[in-house]
Design an enzyme around this catalytic site. Structure first.
Site, PDB file in Angstrom:
ATOM      1  N   SER A   1     -98.708 -11.910  20.381  1.00 35.47           N
ATOM      2  CA  SER A   1     -99.867 -11.243  21.101  1.00 35.47           C
ATOM      3  C   SER A   1    -101.190 -12.133  20.985  1.00 35.47           C
ATOM      4  CB  SER A   1    -100.353  -9.892  20.478  1.00 35.47           C
ATOM      5  OG  SER A   1    -101.545  -9.461  20.656  1.00 35.47           O
TER       6      SER A   1
ATOM      7  N   TYR B   1    -101.544  -4.331  13.365  1.00 36.13           N
ATOM      8  CA  TYR B   1    -100.909  -5.059  14.382  1.00 36.13           C
ATOM      9  C   TYR B   1    -101.327  -6.454  14.437  1.00 36.13           C
ATOM     10  CZ  TYR B   1     -99.487  -6.244  19.042  1.00 36.13           C
ATOM     11  OH  TYR B   1     -99.174  -6.688  20.522  1.00 36.13           O
TER      12      TYR B   1
HETATM   13  N1  LIG Z   1     -96.839  -4.640  25.822  1.00 38.00           N
HETATM   14  C1  LIG Z   1     -98.174  -5.611  25.462  1.00 38.00           C
HETATM   15  O1  LIG Z   1     -99.083  -5.508  25.901  1.00 38.00           O
HETATM   16  C2  LIG Z   1     -97.594  -6.922  24.645  1.00 38.00           C
HETATM   17  C3  LIG Z   1     -98.615  -7.855  24.594  1.00 38.00           C
HETATM   18  C4  LIG Z   1     -98.563  -8.834  23.881  1.00 38.00           C
HETATM   19  C5  LIG Z   1     -97.417  -8.771  23.166  1.00 38.00           C
HETATM   20  N2  LIG Z   1     -96.625  -7.981  22.930  1.00 38.00           N
HETATM   21  C6  LIG Z   1     -95.459  -8.028  21.904  1.00 38.00           C
HETATM   22  O2  LIG Z   1     -94.266  -8.068  22.709  1.00 38.00           O
HETATM   23  C7  LIG Z   1     -93.187  -7.679  22.026  1.00 38.00           C
HETATM   24  C8  LIG Z   1     -92.418  -6.708  22.550  1.00 38.00           C
HETATM   25  O3  LIG Z   1     -93.130  -5.520  23.285  1.00 38.00           O
HETATM   26  P1  LIG Z   1     -93.007  -4.467  24.593  1.00 38.00           P
HETATM   27  O4  LIG Z   1     -94.114  -4.838  25.106  1.00 38.00           O
HETATM   28  O5  LIG Z   1     -91.789  -5.139  25.235  1.00 38.00           O
HETATM   29  O6  LIG Z   1     -92.706  -3.318  23.895  1.00 38.00           O
HETATM   30  P2  LIG Z   1     -91.635  -2.298  24.024  1.00 38.00           P
HETATM   31  O7  LIG Z   1     -91.039  -1.804  25.329  1.00 38.00           O
HETATM   32  O8  LIG Z   1     -92.089  -0.919  23.049  1.00 38.00           O
HETATM   33  O9  LIG Z   1     -90.410  -3.073  23.320  1.00 38.00           O
HETATM   34  C9  LIG Z   1     -90.058  -3.304  22.003  1.00 38.00           C
HETATM   35  C10 LIG Z   1     -88.863  -3.473  21.882  1.00 38.00           C
HETATM   36  O10 LIG Z   1     -88.470  -3.565  20.377  1.00 38.00           O
HETATM   37  C11 LIG Z   1     -87.519  -2.870  19.854  1.00 38.00           C
HETATM   38  N3  LIG Z   1     -87.631  -2.531  18.674  1.00 38.00           N
HETATM   39  C12 LIG Z   1     -88.477  -1.801  17.854  1.00 38.00           C
HETATM   40  N4  LIG Z   1     -88.279  -1.681  16.577  1.00 38.00           N
HETATM   41  C13 LIG Z   1     -87.202  -2.043  16.518  1.00 38.00           C
HETATM   42  C14 LIG Z   1     -86.338  -2.068  15.259  1.00 38.00           C
HETATM   43  N5  LIG Z   1     -86.717  -1.674  14.144  1.00 38.00           N
HETATM   44  N6  LIG Z   1     -85.152  -2.865  15.437  1.00 38.00           N
HETATM   45  C15 LIG Z   1     -84.742  -3.273  16.543  1.00 38.00           C
HETATM   46  N7  LIG Z   1     -85.297  -3.206  17.682  1.00 38.00           N
HETATM   47  C16 LIG Z   1     -86.620  -2.580  17.775  1.00 38.00           C
HETATM   48  C17 LIG Z   1     -87.411  -1.819  20.903  1.00 38.00           C
HETATM   49  O11 LIG Z   1     -86.113  -1.124  20.993  1.00 38.00           O
HETATM   50  P3  LIG Z   1     -85.639   0.269  20.312  1.00 38.00           P
HETATM   51  O12 LIG Z   1     -86.773   1.270  20.302  1.00 38.00           O
HETATM   52  O13 LIG Z   1     -84.386   0.619  21.096  1.00 38.00           O
HETATM   53  O14 LIG Z   1     -85.183  -0.170  18.718  1.00 38.00           O
HETATM   54  C18 LIG Z   1     -87.793  -2.514  22.259  1.00 38.00           C
HETATM   55  O15 LIG Z   1     -86.359  -2.966  22.742  1.00 38.00           O
HETATM   56  C19 LIG Z   1     -93.911  -6.845  20.675  1.00 38.00           C
HETATM   57  O16 LIG Z   1     -93.765  -7.343  19.438  1.00 38.00           O
HETATM   58  C20 LIG Z   1     -95.354  -6.538  21.235  1.00 38.00           C
HETATM   59  O17 LIG Z   1     -96.162  -6.562  20.185  1.00 38.00           O
HETATM   60  C21 LIG Z   1     -96.631  -6.820  23.918  1.00 38.00           C
END
Ligand SMILES: NC(=O)c1ccc[n+]([C@@H]2O[C@H](COP(=O)([O-])OP(=O)(O)OC[C@H]3O[C@@H](n4cnc5c(N)ncnc54)[C@H](OP(=O)(O)O)[C@@H]3O)[C@@H](O)[C@H]2O)c1
Length: 258
Positions: A141, A154
């Site tokens: 992030s 976070y």
């Molecule tokens: N959205 C934003 O604004 C943003 C910005 C910067 C960085 N990011 C980073 O990008 C990454 C992905 O985020 P996203 O925005 O795509 O969020 P998301 O839609 O909540 O996706 C998170 C993914 O991680 C999986 N996950 C969570 N816990 C897990 C576990 N214990 N074991 C295996 N899989 C797990 C979830 O799948 P299941 O629940 O099916 O396990 C889901 O597929 C994160 O690290 C987040 O911090 C996001």
């Protein structure tokens, strides 16, 4: 690295950035291997990719558990060989003030993304080294470069992803295994729904940045792989903000409270 014909493992591919990345890589001719916990959501992503004629396979695993990481890595190696590319994207973590972050919640935030990325990489790196080629992408992030209040757990774990990324690159110096760090400001994924209270804690300054879609984020990850970039930040304004925060740390700190 050329994507067509490769096998790519994407963690956290059941929704958001991971699912969009799986679709984007499959569209470029990769065979994609998806890992997350939710079988139902993984199946929906796989079905969508297969409808386009591309190859996708999903494995359900809780990557917070190192034994589960070993189990699923063994299955993937047995059924697909060692992936050419690994995208360490799985992640969660609510934005909370330090005093409201319980020990259990902090442990969970450290487990995924940081320990999951470390453990997944350790399982697959020997095979990549033996083959002599590969690429590893670590997703983080803007919080790994620029901090704001009330999201300490976070932010610390996203710095951990950055530290891990740099240490990994250092260990792989001189090899043909590439390492990319990809960082985003806000992305309109289901992250906000999965981590309640976080959106409300976005600093006012963050609302001036463009909100990316998961597809925009996937384009950045594809660019990191294809152009073998060390660092990709989106939106690009983050590069400038990173420089300003280094030159004017006090001013940057103040702006995060406005
Ligand atoms: N959205 C934003 O604004 C943003 C910005 C910067 C960085 N990011 C980073 O990008 C990454 C992905 O985020 P996203 O925005 O795509 O969020 P998301 O839609 O909540 O996706 C998170 C993914 O991680 C999986 N996950 C969570 N816990 C897990 C576990 N214990 N074991 C295996 N899989 C797990 C979830 O799948 P299941 O629940 O099916 O396990 C889901 O597929 C994160 O690290 C987040 O911090 C996001």
């Amino acid at each position: 690295m050329k994507i067509a014909g490769t096998c790519v493992l994407i963690t956290g591919a059941s929704s958001g950035i991971g699912a969009a990345t799986a679709r984007a890589l499959a569209a470029r001719g990769a065979s994609v291997v998806l890992v997350a916990r939710s079988v139902e959501r993984l199946t929906a992503v796989v079905t969508g990719i297969e409808r386009t004629g591309a190859q996708a396979k999903a494995y359900a695993a809780d990557l917070a558990d190192a034994r589960e990481v070993s189990r699923v890595a063994r299955l993937i190696r047995d059924e697909h060989g060692v992936p050419d590319i690994v995208v360490n994207n799985a992640g969660a973590g609510r934005w909370l003030p330090i005093v409201d972050t319980s020990a259990d919640e902090l442990t969970a935030m450290v487990a995924v993304p940081f320990l999951a990325a470390f453990n997944v990489t350790r399982e697959l790196l020997p095979g990549m080294r033996q083959r002599g080629t590969g690429h590893i992408v670590n997703v983080t992030s803007i919080g790994a470069f620029l901090v704001w209040p009330n999201a300490a757990g976070y932010i610390a774990t996203r710095w951990a992803m950055r530290g891990f990324n740099e240490a990994l690159r250092s260990e792989l110096y001189g090899s043909r295994i590439g390492v990319s760090l990809v960082g985003f400001a806000q992305v309109s994924s289901s992250f906000w729904e999965h981590n309640p209270g976080s959106w409300e804690r976005l600093p006012a300054a963050a609302h001036r940045l463009r909100t990316l879609t998961p597809d925009d984020a996937a384009v950045a990850i594809v660019e990191a792989i294809e152009k073998e970039r060390r660092l990709v930040l989106r939106p690009r304004t983050i590069y400038l903000l990173r420089l300003l925060s280094t030159l004017f740390p006090r001013g940057t700190e103040r702006s995060m409270w406005s």
